[in-house]
Design an enzyme around this catalytic site. Sequence first.
Site, PDB file in Angstrom:
ATOM      1  N   GLY A   1     -13.393   7.271  -1.869  1.00 25.61           N
ATOM      2  CA  GLY A   1     -13.901   7.168  -0.848  1.00 25.61           C
ATOM      3  C   GLY A   1     -15.454   7.290  -0.785  1.00 25.61           C
TER       4      GLY A   1
ATOM      5  N   ASP B   1       0.650  -1.100   0.423  1.00 25.56           N
ATOM      6  CA  ASP B   1      -0.131   0.268  -0.024  1.00 25.56           C
ATOM      7  C   ASP B   1       1.219   1.566  -0.013  1.00 25.56           C
ATOM      8  OD1 ASP B   1      -1.665   2.375   0.806  1.00 25.56           O
ATOM      9  OD2 ASP B   1      -3.069   0.217   1.022  1.00 25.56           O
TER      10      ASP B   1
ATOM     11  N   CYS C   1     -21.497   0.636  -7.231  1.00 25.47           N
ATOM     12  CA  CYS C   1     -21.370   1.497  -8.325  1.00 25.47           C
ATOM     13  C   CYS C   1     -21.270   1.903  -9.881  1.00 25.47           C
ATOM     14  CB  CYS C   1     -20.590   2.342  -7.466  1.00 25.47           C
ATOM     15  SG  CYS C   1     -21.031   3.291  -6.332  1.00 25.47           S
TER      16      CYS C   1
ATOM     17  N   GLN D   1     -33.496   8.078   0.844  1.00 22.95           N
ATOM     18  CA  GLN D   1     -32.439   7.544  -0.541  1.00 22.95           C
ATOM     19  C   GLN D   1     -31.886   6.653  -0.118  1.00 22.95           C
ATOM     20  OE1 GLN D   1     -31.188  11.323   0.776  1.00 22.95           O
ATOM     21  NE2 GLN D   1     -28.842  11.215   1.757  1.00 22.95           N
TER      22      GLN D   1
ATOM     23  N   TYR E   1     -15.983   7.469 -11.310  1.00 25.73           N
ATOM     24  CA  TYR E   1     -15.805   5.574  -9.955  1.00 25.73           C
ATOM     25  C   TYR E   1     -16.361   4.380 -10.577  1.00 25.73           C
ATOM     26  CZ  TYR E   1     -14.927   3.146  -5.677  1.00 25.73           C
ATOM     27  OH  TYR E   1     -15.615   2.092  -4.582  1.00 25.73           O
TER      28      TYR E   1
HETATM   29  P1  NAD Z   1      -9.360   2.434   1.027  1.00 28.53           P
HETATM   30  O1  NAD Z   1      -9.600   3.488   0.128  1.00 28.53           O
HETATM   31  O2  NAD Z   1      -9.910   2.286   2.833  1.00 28.53           O
HETATM   32  O3  NAD Z   1      -8.314   1.099   1.000  1.00 28.53           O
HETATM   33  C1  NAD Z   1      -7.684   1.192  -0.240  1.00 28.53           C
HETATM   34  C2  NAD Z   1      -6.358   1.750   0.181  1.00 28.53           C
HETATM   35  O4  NAD Z   1      -5.752   1.819  -1.676  1.00 28.53           O
HETATM   36  C3  NAD Z   1      -5.735   2.568   0.525  1.00 28.53           C
HETATM   37  O5  NAD Z   1      -5.135   1.737   1.235  1.00 28.53           O
HETATM   38  C4  NAD Z   1      -4.548   3.469  -0.459  1.00 28.53           C
HETATM   39  O6  NAD Z   1      -3.942   3.884   0.247  1.00 28.53           O
HETATM   40  C5  NAD Z   1      -4.432   2.252  -1.307  1.00 28.53           C
HETATM   41  N1  NAD Z   1      -3.958   2.678  -2.545  1.00 28.53           N
HETATM   42  C6  NAD Z   1      -4.539   3.827  -3.183  1.00 28.53           C
HETATM   43  N2  NAD Z   1      -3.559   3.557  -4.352  1.00 28.53           N
HETATM   44  C7  NAD Z   1      -2.504   2.999  -4.375  1.00 28.53           C
HETATM   45  C8  NAD Z   1      -1.588   3.197  -4.992  1.00 28.53           C
HETATM   46  N3  NAD Z   1      -1.553   3.416  -6.041  1.00 28.53           N
HETATM   47  N4  NAD Z   1      -0.116   1.966  -4.457  1.00 28.53           N
HETATM   48  C9  NAD Z   1      -0.835   1.105  -3.723  1.00 28.53           C
HETATM   49  N5  NAD Z   1      -1.504   2.137  -2.870  1.00 28.53           N
HETATM   50  C10 NAD Z   1      -3.067   1.981  -3.085  1.00 28.53           C
HETATM   51  O7  NAD Z   1     -10.927   1.027   0.781  1.00 28.53           O
HETATM   52  P2  NAD Z   1     -11.488   0.189   1.232  1.00 28.53           P
HETATM   53  O8  NAD Z   1     -12.928   0.355   1.850  1.00 28.53           O
HETATM   54  O9  NAD Z   1     -10.557  -0.976   2.132  1.00 28.53           O
HETATM   55  O10 NAD Z   1     -11.983  -0.776   0.212  1.00 28.53           O
HETATM   56  C11 NAD Z   1     -10.986  -1.843  -0.439  1.00 28.53           C
HETATM   57  C12 NAD Z   1     -11.283  -1.935  -2.152  1.00 28.53           C
HETATM   58  O11 NAD Z   1     -12.806  -2.039  -2.070  1.00 28.53           O
HETATM   59  C13 NAD Z   1     -11.285  -0.945  -3.382  1.00 28.53           C
HETATM   60  O12 NAD Z   1     -11.524  -1.368  -4.494  1.00 28.53           O
HETATM   61  C14 NAD Z   1     -13.076   0.030  -3.501  1.00 28.53           C
HETATM   62  O13 NAD Z   1     -12.895   0.118  -4.904  1.00 28.53           O
HETATM   63  C15 NAD Z   1     -13.409  -1.329  -3.007  1.00 28.53           C
HETATM   64  N6  NAD Z   1     -14.949  -0.918  -2.628  1.00 28.53           N
HETATM   65  C16 NAD Z   1     -15.365  -0.776  -1.468  1.00 28.53           C
HETATM   66  C17 NAD Z   1     -16.399  -0.952  -0.469  1.00 28.53           C
HETATM   67  C18 NAD Z   1     -16.944  -0.300   0.488  1.00 28.53           C
HETATM   68  O14 NAD Z   1     -17.748  -0.024   0.759  1.00 28.53           O
HETATM   69  N7  NAD Z   1     -15.468   0.135   1.585  1.00 28.53           N
HETATM   70  C19 NAD Z   1     -17.676  -0.443  -1.469  1.00 28.53           C
HETATM   71  C20 NAD Z   1     -17.297  -1.339  -3.049  1.00 28.53           C
HETATM   72  C21 NAD Z   1     -16.011  -1.248  -3.271  1.00 28.53           C
END
Ligand code: NAD
Length: 324
Positions: free
Chosen positions: A77, A33, A121, A219, A150
Amino acid sequence: MKKSAIVCGAGGFIGSHLVKRLKEEGYWVRAVDLKNPEYSKTFADEFIIGDLREQDVCRKVLNKNFDEVYQLAADMGGAGYIFTGENDANVMHNSATINLNIVELCHKHNVGKVFYSSSACMYPDYNQKDPDNPKCAEDTAYPADPDSEYGWEKLFSERLFLSYHRNFGLQVKVARFHNIFGEEGTWVGGKEKAPAAICRKVAEAGNGGFIEVWGDGKQTRSFLYINECLEGVRRLMQSDFTGPVNIGSEEMVSINQLAQKVIAISGKAIGIKNIPGPQGVRGRNSDNKLIKSKLNWEPTLPLDEGLAKTYRWISEQVKMLQTV
Ligand code: NAD
C-alpha cells in the site's frame, strides 16, 4: 501459436493494466488474485480467485510450462500502510510466501521467463536523506538499509529470483518500480499512494478550501504513469537483460509541488496545509542510466500529462460516490 502468460496480482492496479496490454499483444492470459479488479472487468482469458500463499492454489495456477509469468502479487500500500509499522509482519510474511511458492513452481515447470516486480523502497535510507540529491542507481543497493520491512522483503525476493537464475538457469527479469500511478489505481481506503490521495483530496475540496499533505511537503519523489511502466516491463521481458533495473521517471518533484500540479489541473483555488504523517525517505528519484544503456529506452511522458488523466478519473469516482 499464441504465447501464454500468467499474471499474479491481476486484480491489482498494475496487474489489471498488464493483462489488458498482454491481450492487446495477442497473448493467452491466465490471471490470479484474491479479488477481481475493482474498477473494470478483467480482459484475461481465465481469472482464478485464489490465495497465492497457499501452495495448493499455486500448483493449480502454475501447472505447466507457461511462456511468461508476471509476479506482481504483494501485500502492499502507500505510506499510510507500509510506513506505520503496524502491517510489517503481514507484509513480510504474505509477500515472501507468495514469492517462494511462485519461483519454485516456475523452476519446476521450466517456464520461459518470469518477471518480478521489486520496488525502489529497497534502496538504502542513508542515500535518500538529501531531498535534492537522492542516489538510486541500481549498484547503490548495498550495504542494504531499506527504511521499511516492505523494502527488506523486496530485497530478499529479488535475491530469491536471482538465485534461481544463477543456480537453475531460470530466465528471470527483475524491475524496481518507482511510484507508479494512473487511472484505476487505489484512490481511497488507506492503501492509496500520494498521487491518488492528493487527486482525491483536491477533487473533494471546494473552491477556497485547502488539502492536507503529510510531512513538510519538501520530501521529493518521482512518479511514473502506468502506460510507461508497462512499456518498460514489456521491453525488459523482450530483452536479454536480467536486471535489477529501475523502471521510473527522472522528473523529481517535492510532494507540495505534486499537490500544486494537481491543484492547477483542477482549476480550483486550493491551499496546502502540511500536517504530521508517515512519509518515508526524504528524497527519491529514479536513476535511468542503466535502463537507457540496456534497453535503449526510458520513460518520457511528462508528469503533468499522467496527472491530468489520473485527476480526471479520480474526480469522476468522487462524483459517482457523492451522488450515491
Ligand atoms: P496492488 O496492491 O494494486 O496489487 C497487488 C495485488 O496482489 C492485489 O490485487 C492483491 O489482492 C494481490 N494479492 C495480495 N496478496 C495476495 C495473495 N495472497 N494471493 C493472491 N493475490 C494477492 O499493487 P500494484 O500497485 O498493482 O503493485 C503491483 C506490484 O508492483 C507489487 O508487487 C508492488 O509491490 C510492486 N510495486 C508497485 C509500485 C507502485 O507504485 N504501484 C511501486 C513499487 C513496486
